[in-house]
Design an enzyme around this catalytic site. Structure first.
Site, PDB file in Angstrom:
ATOM      1  N   GLY A   1       0.828  -1.203   0.000  1.00  0.00           N
ATOM      2  CA  GLY A   1       0.000   0.000   0.000  1.00  0.00           C
ATOM      3  C   GLY A   1       0.856   1.245   0.000  1.00  0.00           C
TER       4      GLY A   1
ATOM      5  N   ARG B   1     -22.746  13.971  12.169  1.00  0.00           N
ATOM      6  CA  ARG B   1     -22.777  13.106  10.989  1.00  0.00           C
ATOM      7  C   ARG B   1     -23.754  11.941  11.102  1.00  0.00           C
ATOM      8  NH1 ARG B   1     -16.562  12.219   8.782  1.00  0.00           N
ATOM      9  NH2 ARG B   1     -16.318  14.338   8.066  1.00  0.00           N
TER      10      ARG B   1
ATOM     11  N   HIS C   1     -18.085   5.723   4.163  1.00  0.00           N
ATOM     12  CA  HIS C   1     -16.975   6.615   3.876  1.00  0.00           C
ATOM     13  C   HIS C   1     -15.656   6.107   4.444  1.00  0.00           C
ATOM     14  CE1 HIS C   1     -14.745  10.205   3.267  1.00  0.00           C
ATOM     15  NE2 HIS C   1     -14.724  10.568   4.509  1.00  0.00           N
TER      16      HIS C   1
ATOM     17  N   GLU D   1      -5.572   3.414   7.914  1.00  0.00           N
ATOM     18  CA  GLU D   1      -6.957   2.975   8.044  1.00  0.00           C
ATOM     19  C   GLU D   1      -7.043   1.457   8.208  1.00  0.00           C
ATOM     20  OE1 GLU D   1      -9.449   4.387   4.841  1.00  0.00           O
ATOM     21  OE2 GLU D   1     -11.265   3.496   5.677  1.00  0.00           O
TER      22      GLU D   1
ATOM     23  N   ARG E   1     -14.710   8.467  13.641  1.00  0.00           N
ATOM     24  CA  ARG E   1     -13.524   9.273  13.379  1.00  0.00           C
ATOM     25  C   ARG E   1     -13.926  10.730  13.176  1.00  0.00           C
ATOM     26  NH1 ARG E   1     -11.394  11.404   8.962  1.00  0.00           N
ATOM     27  NH2 ARG E   1     -12.850  10.320   7.604  1.00  0.00           N
TER      28      ARG E   1
ATOM     29  N   LEU F   1      -6.004  11.673   7.874  1.00  0.00           N
ATOM     30  CA  LEU F   1      -4.710  12.015   7.283  1.00  0.00           C
ATOM     31  C   LEU F   1      -3.652  12.056   8.372  1.00  0.00           C
ATOM     32  CD1 LEU F   1      -5.868  14.858   4.867  1.00  0.00           C
ATOM     33  CD2 LEU F   1      -5.606  12.426   4.390  1.00  0.00           C
TER      34      LEU F   1
END
Lengths: 642, 268, 232
Positions: free
Chosen positions: A40, A330, A401, A425, A435, A441
């Site tokens: 990755g 959210r 998401h 992640e 989160r 980030l």
């Protein structure tokens, strides 16, 4: 199995410093004898590769994309948090730590989160030094904005492309090491298995995506930085290629999978327009600052939104949560949107959408002001939908998401398999059950730049495992297993494409294990997923052969893993009989608000694989809070707009 | 709507390619261009035929993976749009759409619409970075950068490395891509110390990769999905001119990192 | 030496060569046009100007050698670029679509360069070397007929030279090629040497077009005037 998180002793603020001094070092001359495999190349993978290359390790980096710069970290829009307190608004490491742990609904480790908040400072320094063009004020100093309603302005940003700029910074640093010969790059390569020798992670099996060749790569440690698994829902804001395969294969080799049910739904995405839809596009949540969310009062109202009179509109967020209105958190906003759509009051094709209306804001502030604030988002919306957001309300709907769950790791970011490290992640570590905006980030870079370089050295210095070779029978066996799996997939020659199974799986997961979950829905999912999987193995058709570039095959392999993993996700959601963060069980609520159960569920659920179709074993890592008090998220004050 | 696609099919790098006619039926105007290809591919797979290989990942216009030329125009030729953001409402029933891979010697076709863009990675490798090791940075606010410079650097840094600039250029030139990275880093104070050899090394690598030369036509900036401006090519040319006037730069790029050098020394 | 090596071999270096040699040639083209236009100021003026040029042989030859070197560099580099650019994109798109945002001039720099080159050879043979076989009127420009008191009568030579419609037509064609070439080259050269920005990019483009038009009018006015009898 006893889970030891290896949290250092001592006061919270000094744990990391103390730990760093306690970690064993490895002499420079010996570093170049250590081969590190990194899978990755997102923020976590690329930053780790760059940092380890600089230290002198031999690093091999793998990614499935044609270039490491395309990893999906590139798509993060909003920004990155750091407790720099440049704005003099009272921010501090402790505040960022507290916000993160509270935002995560008290399901993450204190020590990990505190370290993350500490390292946030170094990340910004590092990125600026690399030339990341963060926004500046007129005095030439770094600009900040508040994000997700945080009370302080601590988010650093580079327009709406912060993820891209940070990734390019890490990618460029990594490419510098490639030039120096410290890092070797393997793009267009998929990891298909993890190889353990003597219980230690010693290599991986990869498939060359151009030639289809299956080969072994031996190393002294394996780092997985392969991102999240939102694509288990088929439609998500993730890239098409994002997959669970790397961490799922590691799970099948004995790594524990922690908290898979903690998935995050983002409320402001462009809705699905039809069956052909391949992914969902996120629009910045900042839109909710000025837009009003509504649906028609009457079910099945097909009139044009501008023709629906004011008294026939239901501004449901303002109605249900008068103190927050359209800025409700959210998860609350997402669930409310789902509810009205379940009442058949949803709008747009398919009826899965709610209006986000700017007409009032335009009247109040003028079109120019709105376009200054959100111009690029309106443009993006129009590009995708063909509708002008200034003239008619936009349509939005929640979408999967981010996934907080991932492989279990200790404080050193090492999984329960020695030598297997998991970053970003892909691990479960820092975000608990939810989160915060602009924290993903931060975590990816903290893991890659500032944690792994220390902890991996300690592993090499203490494990002292002999070097392995690809001629080891373990490698040969793993290679054979992969080859057989591919052969089996190609030989089914059924009637349905793999994508059709993925879509079916996604629908089952979204309907039953999505925004709201119940015992009944989860049991439905647990029944349906194996059925779909069984049909998949009997009726899938994969075109072409293995020995060539075969995107259908690549995709089918990933879907096969999702079909197994989905069951684990649903099982974890079923076992967690509480509502917390992104995990909402309808049985556990109080006046429509999530009801956490700290007495029984303040633990990390880490699952151990027991074979396909067999129930995995649950290991619990209890969470202790010494420095913060576990508070209930209340929606009474503005502090909770996180 | 129903469409006729003429799609470039090529088995592998060494095979001869050809345009194949494929019918795309029941296409809906809300689909993105790539979703249209997905639908076509699903039909092909179920019919036991080889699906069209094309590259895409994020499907929101930022990763730079998607890469086909639509009717001769990279990304379809709409302002600030990548192929994945292009929607079918721009086409009408009965249209014939020609879909080809990027055309450039430096981007050899791997299969169908997929090309090898690793040349871009090698150009970045040649100098598209600022040499700073992890951990050595001082406070982020210790070097002020004027807003104007930061914004201009960001304009250049917005490049997604998709290669449309090369694909649109009749000379197959990569100047816009290289210029964007050179400008981004050379504009910022952090990038100044390595300014000269960065531009020299990157231009040299670009030439070695077999990209063509710029004849100042401007197709690249026209198709660029991130609207990177031609002025950055001027900036690169200027930096290059100044760099070669200074002759060989005294400090050559370090080819071995400091840590690695250290490890050459006996430790015990 | 590395400067020259870099200039000669690198893609950006070649742009510099094209731009700088182009600029030198452009300066000549402007100067030459100003000189020629003196024909409208009467016989004495232009003849005096011609005499001034001719009487400084050393400088004249220096300038000629310099211009010729520039021309060779410009030509040689453009040929290399042409081959390299064709090799860089061996296969084009189906139906050869017109490159986006290109202009007639920018697409056809090479073609117009060739037209211009052919014309230049003829032009030099016609007026400078004065080969009488190609002026289509059978007169010897170096003969006594074109001398006044031992000095050359350039005025008469120009009137006679352009008196044949075919010669004038070729001249107009050549100048046309030149001006199209300049309309792209004169702003492109600024971009190539890095003197350009978003702000004056458009201005430079416009200025180059205007310059090309002015030069075209200036040059073409002479044969047109001769053919229409304005200049006798």
């Amino acid at each position: 199995m006893k889970l030891d998180a290896k949290i250092p002793s001592g006061p919270l603020e000094l744990k990391w410093d103390k730990h760093r001094s306690d970690l064993k070092l490895i002499a420079p001359a010996n570093k170049r004898k250590c081969d590190v495999i990194i899978v990755g190349t997102g923020l976590a993978g690329a930053s780790a590769a760059a940092s380890l290359g600089e230290l002198g390790y031999n690093v091999k980096v793998f990614c499935f994309q044609d270039s490491p710069r395309r990893a999906h970290s590139v798509a993060a829009q909003g920004g990155i948090n750091a407790a720099k307190n440049y704005q003099n608004d009272g921010d501090s490491i402790y505040r960022l730590f507290y916000d993160t742990i509270k935002g995560g609904d008290f399901r993450s480790r204190e020590a990990n989160v505190f370290r993350l908040a500490q390292l946030s400072l170094n990340i910004i320094d590092q990125c600026v030094a690399q030339g990341v063009p963060f926004a500046r004020d007129y005095g030439g100093l770094l600009d900040n904005r508040s994000f997700g309603g945080a009370q302080v302005s601590r988010t650093f940003y580079a327009r709406g492309q912060t993820g891209q700029q940070l990734l390019l910074g890490a990618y460029q640093s990594m490419m510098r090491q490639v030039a120096h010969g410290r890092v070797k790059l393997y793009p267009r390569t998929d990891m298909l298995d993890l190889v353990l020798i003597n219980g230690h992670a010693k290599g991986i099996i990869v498939r060359d995506l151009i030639t289809g060749e299956i080969s072994s790569v031996a190393g002294d440690a394996v780092i997985l930085a392969t991102g999240g698994y939102s694509n288990v829902f088929f439609l998500s804001t993730n890239a098409k290629g994002c997959n669970v395969s790397a961490i799922y294969r590691a799970y099948k080799k004995g790594a524990l999978f922690a908290n898979p049910c903690f998935t995050q739904i983002h409320p402001t995405c462009i809705p699905v327009s039809g069956d052909y839809q391949s992914k969902l596009t996120l629009m910045s949540e900042s839109l909710r600052n000025d837009g009003r969310i509504w649906v028609p009062k009457k079910p099945g109202d097909t009139r044009h939104p501008n023709d629906i009179p004011e008294d026939e509109r239901d501004y449901f967020l303002e109605r249900k949560y008068p103190s927050y209105g359209n800025l409700a958190p959210r998860d609350i906003a997402s669930r409310a949107a789902k509810e009205v759509c379940d009442e058949e009051r949803g709008v747009g094709p398919g009826g899965r959408g709610v209006y986000l209306d700017f007409s009032e804001a335009i009247k109040r502030l003028g079109k120019r002001k709105i376009s200054e604030r959100y111009g690029n988002l309106f443009e993006m919306y129009e590009r995708i939908t063909g509708e002008n957001g200034y003239e008619q309300p936009m349509r939005i709907y929640p979408a999967p998401h981010y996934t907080m769950g991932g492989l279990w790791v200790d404080y050193n970011l090492m999984s329960n398999i020695p030598g297997l490290f998991v970053l970003g992640e892909a691990n479960f570590s820092d975000h608990g059950a939810n989160r915060l905006g602009a924290s993903a980030l931060m975590q990816g870079l903290a893991d890659g730049y500032f944690i792994i370089p220390y902890t991996i050295g300690h592993y090499f210095a203490t494990a002292k495992e002999p070097k392995s070779s690809v001629n080891n029978p373990e490698f040969k066996k793993a290679e054979k297993d992969v080859v057989n799996m591919i052969k089996k997939l190609l030989s089914v020659k059924g009637k349905r494409s793999a994508v059709s199974f993925h879509k079916e799986l996604g629908r089952v997961m979204w309907d039953n294990v999505g925004m709201t979950r119940s015992r009944q829905s989860l049991e439905t999912a647990l029944k349906r997923v194996p059925e779909i999987r069984d049909e998949f193995w009997q009726n899938v058709i994969v075109s072409g052969v293995n020995e060539t570039l075969n995107q259908d095959l690549e995709n089918t392999i990933r879907i096969a893993d999702f079909l197994e993993f989905a069951e684990l996700l649903a099982l974890d959601a079923l076992e967690r009989e509480e509502s917390c963060g992104g995990h909402f069980r309808v049985e556990y609520q109080e006046n429509g608000e999530a009801k956490r159960n700290d007495e029984q569920f303040a633990y990390v659920a880490a699952w151990e694989y027991q074979g396909i179709g067999n129930k995995p074993i649950l290991h619990k890592e209890p969470l202790y809070y010494e420095y913060v008090q576990m508070a209930t998220r209340s929606y009474k004050s503005m502090t909770d707009l996180l | 709507m129903n469409l006729t696609l003429k799609v470039w099919r090529q088995k592998d790098a060494s095979s001869q390619g050809y345009l194949e006619t494929i019918e795309a039926k029941d296409i809906n105007q809300y689909m993105s261009f790539l979703e249209m290809l997905d639908v076509v591919n699903e039909h092909l797979i179920v019919e036991g035929k080889e699906p069209i290989s094309f590259e895409s990942d994020c499907r929101e216009g930022i990763c730079g993976a998607c890469s086909c030329a639509i009717n001769g125009k990279p990304h379809g030729g709409h302002k600030g749009t990548t192929t994945c953001q292009l929607h079918m409402r721009y086409f009408k029933d009965g249209d014939t759409i020609v879909i080809e891979p990027w055309r450039s010697r430096a981007f050899p076709v791997i299969k169908d619409l997929i090309v090898d863009r690793s040349a871009f990675d090698r150009i970045i490798q040649a100098g598209g970075y600022i040499s700073v090791n992890t951990g050595g940075a001082h406070d982020a606010n210790s070097i002020p950068v004027s807003k104007e410079i930061a914004e201009t650097a960001m304009d250049a840094a917005a490049c997604i490395g998709c290669g449309a600039c090369v694909a649109s250029c009749k000379n197959g030139s990569a100047m816009l891509f290289v210029a964007a990275k050179v400008s981004h880093l050379n504009l910022l104070p952090q990038g100044k110390p390595e300014k000269d050899y960065r531009v020299k090394n990157m231009v040299t690598q670009m030439d070695e990769e077999g990209f063509g030369n710029c004849t100042n036509i401007g197709s690249c900036a026209e198709v660029c999905p991130k609207e990177v401006d031609l002025k950055f090519i001027a900036k690169m040319n200027r930096d290059y001119g100044l760099a070669i006037l200074k002759g060989e730069s005294r400090h050559k790029p370090d080819t071995i990192s400091i840590q690695a050098e250290l490890s050459e020394l006996p430790i015990d | 030496m590395s400067v020259i090596k870099n200039l000669y071999y690198s893609s950006v270096g070649k742009k510099y060569i094209m731009a700088i040699s182009g600029l030198c040639l452009l300066t000549f083209v402007i100067g030459h046009s100003l000189g020629n236009l003196q024909v409208f100021m009467g016989k004495e003026t232009i003849n005096r100007y011609a005499h001034f040029l001719q009487s400084n042989k050393e400088i004249l030859w220096l300038v000629r050698i310099f211009l010729f070197t520039m021309l060779v560099l410009h030509l040689w580099t453009s040929i290399r670029l042409w081959f390299e650019n064709r090799a860089a994109r061996p296969i084009g798109y189906f139906g050869n679509p017109t490159p986006m945002s290109s202009t007639f001039a920018s697409r056809n720099m090479m073609f117009m360069g060739i037209v211009l080159g052919c014309f230049l050879v003829y032009h030099i043979l016609h007026y400078t070397v004065q080969v009488s076989d190609i002026n289509l009127i059978g007169k010897d420009f170096s003969g006594a007929e074109f001398q006044i008191k031992g000095q050359r009568d350039v005025y008469k030579m120009m009137i006679n030279g352009f008196s044949h419609p075919l010669v004038s037509l070729f001249y107009i064609l050549g100048v046309g090629g030149l001006c199209f070439h300049i309309s792209h080259g004169a702003h492109s050269l600024f971009q190539s040497v890095g003197i350009n920005s978003q702000y004056y990019h458009r201005i430079l483009e416009k200025a180059a077009t205007i310059l090309a038009i002015i030069l075209f009018i200036g040059y073409v006015s002479i044969p047109v005037s001769v053919l229409t009898g304005i200049l006798k």
